[in-house]
Design an enzyme around this catalytic site. Structure first.
Site, PDB file in Angstrom:
ATOM      1  N   HIS A   1     -28.934  26.613  -2.937  1.00  0.00           N
ATOM      2  CA  HIS A   1     -28.557  27.245  -3.353  1.00  0.00           C
ATOM      3  C   HIS A   1     -27.925  26.829  -4.969  1.00  0.00           C
ATOM      4  CE1 HIS A   1     -26.454  30.051   0.323  1.00  0.00           C
ATOM      5  NE2 HIS A   1     -25.636  30.208  -0.700  1.00  0.00           N
TER       6      HIS A   1
ATOM      7  N   MET B   1     -19.672  27.624  -3.367  1.00  0.00           N
ATOM      8  CA  MET B   1     -18.323  29.024  -3.054  1.00  0.00           C
ATOM      9  C   MET B   1     -18.457  30.468  -3.464  1.00  0.00           C
ATOM     10  SD  MET B   1     -14.696  28.748  -6.236  1.00  0.00           S
ATOM     11  CE  MET B   1     -13.585  30.169  -5.794  1.00  0.00           C
ATOM     12  N   ALA B   2     -17.749  31.411  -2.545  1.00  0.00           N
ATOM     13  CA  ALA B   2     -18.493  32.623  -2.590  1.00  0.00           C
ATOM     14  C   ALA B   2     -17.357  32.549  -3.425  1.00  0.00           C
ATOM     15  CB  ALA B   2     -18.163  33.260  -1.849  1.00  0.00           C
ATOM     16  N   VAL B   3     -17.579  33.516  -4.413  1.00  0.00           N
ATOM     17  CA  VAL B   3     -17.258  33.609  -6.508  1.00  0.00           C
ATOM     18  C   VAL B   3     -16.583  35.092  -6.457  1.00  0.00           C
ATOM     19  CG1 VAL B   3     -18.130  31.038  -7.229  1.00  0.00           C
ATOM     20  CG2 VAL B   3     -18.975  33.743  -8.203  1.00  0.00           C
TER      21      VAL B   3
END
Length: 171
Positions: free
Chosen positions: A73, A127-129
């Site tokens: 990521h 982080m799932a933004v």
């Protein structure tokens, strides 16, 4: 249950399935390969079911594979974003959170937090933004920098699975 709009996973060849779902988990086609190799059924045409299978695959993987996926990521508002080197999904996710609209001071803050986080945990902040904004992301950085390594590793895996669900829903 909601099914995929543009495909039926249970009817796909291995090559088509892996190609289509390869980047649901960032630069980690092994998740899609493993799920396909375990066998697909009509139940997997439902997003929630395929996500559960993919989540389980990641959770059962050894720590080395999990860490490699975490490290695949990009940093939020990092050099890859600035240089236009993100995957299409990552670009859209970061733009949706307004990261592409950061001021110079905000980019500096993201850089400082990214560097501090990687120095402390030896992997990038995940982080799932989707649904968040850049201020909430910076706040999350501040909170999570105080966590221990085990908590952050588990949190990174949870966030990656959230990202995967968002990506599957967009397919």
């Amino acid at each position: 249950m909601t099914e995929f709009r543009f495909c039926k996973p249970s009817q796909m060849s291995r090559a088509d399935f892996v190609s289509y779902f390869a980047d649901v988990y960032e630069h980690s086609p092994w998740v899609a390969e493993t799920v396909f190799d375990q066998g697909l059924t009509y139940a997997d045409d439902a997003i929630v079911n395929l996500h559960l299978r993919m989540t389980t695959t990641l959770l059962k993987a050894d720590k080395t594979k999990q860490l490699a996926l975490i490290n695949a990521h990009p940093d939020l508002a990092g050099r890859a974003a600035i240089n236009g080197e993100l995957t299409a999904a990552s670009t859209a996710e970061q733009a949706g959170a307004g990261i592409d609209q950061c001021s110079a001071a905000e980019f500096d803050k993201f850089t400082t937090y990214n560097d501090s986080y990687k120095s402390r945990f030896n992997f990038p902040f995940i982080m799932a933004v989707k649904g968040a904004n850049r201020y909430q992301i910076l706040e999350s950085f501040e909170k999570r920098l105080g966590n221990d390594s085990e908590t952050e590793f588990a949190t990174a895996i949870q966030e990656i699975n959230k990202i995967a669900l968002f990506r599957l829903r967009d397919m």
